[in-house]
Design a protein around this motif. Sequence first.
Motif, PDB file in Angstrom:
ATOM      1  N   GLY A   1     -19.085 -14.818   1.640  1.00  0.00           N
ATOM      2  CA  GLY A   1     -18.060 -13.798   1.409  1.00  0.00           C
ATOM      3  C   GLY A   1     -17.142 -13.605   2.608  1.00  0.00           C
TER       4      GLY A   1
ATOM      5  N   PHE B   1     -13.451 -12.914   1.747  1.00  0.00           N
ATOM      6  CA  PHE B   1     -13.389 -11.588   1.119  1.00  0.00           C
ATOM      7  C   PHE B   1     -13.423 -10.489   2.176  1.00  0.00           C
TER       8      PHE B   1
ATOM      9  N   LEU C   1     -10.141 -10.308   4.087  1.00  0.00           N
ATOM     10  CA  LEU C   1      -9.067  -9.649   3.338  1.00  0.00           C
ATOM     11  C   LEU C   1      -9.313  -8.145   3.267  1.00  0.00           C
ATOM     12  N   SER C   2     -10.589  -7.747   3.287  1.00  0.00           N
ATOM     13  CA  SER C   2     -10.919  -6.317   3.165  1.00  0.00           C
ATOM     14  C   SER C   2     -10.336  -5.499   4.307  1.00  0.00           C
TER      15      SER C   2
ATOM     16  N   ALA D   1      -6.986  -4.680   2.913  1.00  0.00           N
ATOM     17  CA  ALA D   1      -7.040  -3.903   1.662  1.00  0.00           C
ATOM     18  C   ALA D   1      -7.543  -2.485   1.928  1.00  0.00           C
TER      19      ALA D   1
ATOM     20  N   ASP E   1      -0.175  -4.432   2.892  1.00  0.00           N
ATOM     21  CA  ASP E   1       0.211  -5.469   1.923  1.00  0.00           C
ATOM     22  C   ASP E   1       0.189  -6.861   2.550  1.00  0.00           C
TER      23      ASP E   1
ATOM     24  N   ARG F   1       3.774  -9.113  -3.279  1.00  0.00           N
ATOM     25  CA  ARG F   1       2.520  -8.912  -2.558  1.00  0.00           C
ATOM     26  C   ARG F   1       1.411  -9.750  -3.198  1.00  0.00           C
ATOM     27  N   ILE F   2       0.419 -10.101  -2.389  1.00  0.00           N
ATOM     28  CA  ILE F   2      -0.733 -10.819  -2.959  1.00  0.00           C
ATOM     29  C   ILE F   2      -1.997 -10.003  -2.724  1.00  0.00           C
TER      30      ILE F   2
ATOM     31  N   PHE G   1      -2.186 -13.812 -10.497  1.00  0.00           N
ATOM     32  CA  PHE G   1      -2.563 -12.447 -10.807  1.00  0.00           C
ATOM     33  C   PHE G   1      -1.359 -11.549 -11.029  1.00  0.00           C
TER      34      PHE G   1
ATOM     35  N   THR H   1       0.002  -6.524  -7.994  1.00  0.00           N
ATOM     36  CA  THR H   1      -0.511  -5.223  -7.561  1.00  0.00           C
ATOM     37  C   THR H   1      -0.979  -5.352  -6.121  1.00  0.00           C
ATOM     38  N   PRO H   2      -0.988  -4.227  -5.376  1.00  0.00           N
ATOM     39  CA  PRO H   2      -1.459  -4.316  -3.991  1.00  0.00           C
ATOM     40  C   PRO H   2      -2.918  -4.747  -3.946  1.00  0.00           C
ATOM     41  N   GLY H   3      -3.258  -5.566  -2.981  1.00  0.00           N
ATOM     42  CA  GLY H   3      -4.646  -6.013  -2.813  1.00  0.00           C
ATOM     43  C   GLY H   3      -5.119  -6.927  -3.925  1.00  0.00           C
ATOM     44  N   ALA H   4      -4.183  -7.585  -4.626  1.00  0.00           N
ATOM     45  CA  ALA H   4      -4.545  -8.387  -5.800  1.00  0.00           C
ATOM     46  C   ALA H   4      -5.520  -9.519  -5.437  1.00  0.00           C
ATOM     47  N   LEU H   5      -5.237 -10.241  -4.356  1.00  0.00           N
ATOM     48  CA  LEU H   5      -6.106 -11.364  -3.996  1.00  0.00           C
ATOM     49  C   LEU H   5      -7.491 -10.853  -3.577  1.00  0.00           C
ATOM     50  N   PHE H   6      -7.490  -9.738  -2.832  1.00  0.00           N
ATOM     51  CA  PHE H   6      -8.756  -9.118  -2.422  1.00  0.00           C
ATOM     52  C   PHE H   6      -9.607  -8.767  -3.648  1.00  0.00           C
TER      53      PHE H   6
ATOM     54  N   LEU I   1     -11.063 -11.902  -5.231  1.00  0.00           N
ATOM     55  CA  LEU I   1     -12.208 -12.445  -4.488  1.00  0.00           C
ATOM     56  C   LEU I   1     -13.443 -11.558  -4.673  1.00  0.00           C
ATOM     57  N   SER I   2     -13.197 -10.256  -4.894  1.00  0.00           N
ATOM     58  CA  SER I   2     -14.334  -9.326  -5.021  1.00  0.00           C
ATOM     59  C   SER I   2     -15.212  -9.664  -6.233  1.00  0.00           C
TER      60      SER I   2
ATOM     61  N   ALA J   1     -17.602 -12.037  -4.653  1.00  0.00           N
ATOM     62  CA  ALA J   1     -18.394 -11.454  -3.550  1.00  0.00           C
ATOM     63  C   ALA J   1     -19.397 -10.432  -4.085  1.00  0.00           C
TER      64      ALA J   1
END
Lengths: 282, 282
Positions: A205, A208, A211-212, A215, A220, A281-282, B200, B203-208, B211-212, B215
């Motif tokens: 992870g 992940f 990125l947290s 997030a 962003d 944003r991603i 995706f 939205t904000p935090g979309a990639l996070f 991945l969640s 994880a």
Amino acid sequence: MCEKMIIAIQGERGSYSEQAATELLGFEVEVSCCEYFEEVFERTANKNTTHCLIPIENSLSGSIHKNYDLLLRHNLKITREINLPVQHSLVVAPGVKFEEIKVVISHPVALDQCEKFFEKNPQLTKQSAYDTSGSVKRIMEEGLKSSAAIAGERAAEHHEAEILMAGIQDNPENFTRFFLLASKLEMGENRNKTSIVFSFKNTPGALFKCLSVFALRDIDLYKIESRPIPGRAWEYLFYMDFLGNPEEEAPRNALRHLSELTEFLEVLGSYPRDAKLEKKRI
Amino acid sequence: MCEKMIIAIQGERGSYSEQAATELLGFEVEVSCCEYFEEVFERTANKNTTHCLIPIENSLSGSIHKNYDLLLRHNLKITREINLPVQHSLVVAPGVKFEEIKVVISHPVALDQCEKFFEKNPQLTKQSAYDTSGSVKRIMEEGLKSSAAIAGERAAEHHEAEILMAGIQDNPENFTRFFLLASKLEMGENRNKTSIVFSFKNTPGALFKCLSVFALRDIDLYKIESRPIPGRAWEYLFYMDFLGNPEEEAPRNALRHLSELTEFLEVLGSYPRDAKLEKKRI
């Protein structure tokens, strides 16, 4: 007194890189033309130019991965970004008619982006060159009558060639994002976007968790790119762009948090976001 | 009765792709040689071959992005993966001496991977070709005395050429990962690794969040690759590899969860993990 800016670019005068340089810095900007990207970076790292301008990503063909690798190898800082709309034209020596053309010369990426044009005109042979504007230069210098180039309007103007057809690319939504790099840190205003590169410890992870740190602080992200680490098979470096500046509280905390999770972390630069074309944003 | 396997590859017989095909499927495997990757995919999609074998990633130069794009464009399924050690040799027509060589021909990636060799031998000029083994074929067919090729040992053997120097690459840790693609779904055993592609919602935090879903279920990830979505400037598709198979409970739940967050989601295939060279988790 202000030091005069000299910008190293890949390709000839009239290229998309020169166009991006003048849009960013004005028509008086002096460019220094290089054949290869390695040379572009080296000239700036060795202080032969004050800056360099490099394409980093195209909205159709993706990242210019070589330049991500070179960004890490040289200690240059990103100080500006610009999104340039790319419009390819079919360019010929004055007087040449479409029926005479047998060969079309350009940079391989430009040739790829005009696939439909080549499907409609199967009589034309593609020929790769190191630069779009350099292809125009060649047809003009060698007075080629059976060859055309694919390049931007500016390249045609610069070499006093003729545009036979404009907008011949497959997809009108074609943008290239450029970075202006400086050999020393510049503290301009509105530096609201930051690029970093990191590699992490081998834990489950791991990505992940990295990125947290953004997030959890509502920061962003705009881009993530992975590149191999040479000599460590199947391990990756990650390049990332986020909104904010390490001098602000949340990004500063995020980077400190990220440093707990990473083996290697470097800030490649903070710069004003080019809002002409808003990235999702991603 | 079993259908005879015919494998489309890019490049000539004796290439690294053919080597990967025989390591995976045995020496009797029949290959169908193509000049371009588009052709490789099309032959298999049109059922002219039962399978194709494509390089997807090299541990030094990174992903073969074109093949990620082609994976999405064709409805082929990944059924196997293999990690092939890549060892470049300097190959000549029999009797040619090193002192006679002026030009070295090979695939641009192979030329790039032998940078130190070219630094030590500045008298040599590089020349790009579409394939490593194809360069050996050319020096043999044209009986070139002042040219050498960079290719694998197998290419030298196949074309009855001579290896003048072995292992001339900069970095000994050089592996290429290949995918075997089939035109129809194959349910082999030990399908413990899965590749997917998704985009995706913005939205904000979309990639996070995406991945969640892995994880939170302790599912290991091995690779993430982003590619532009043509016509939607600065939006990305993400390609991802994870440990497990959508028929197992945790991966099935993760994919259902992922589908809540994505606009588009496709499973590209499940296949046995090649444990010869373990990829690090990300």
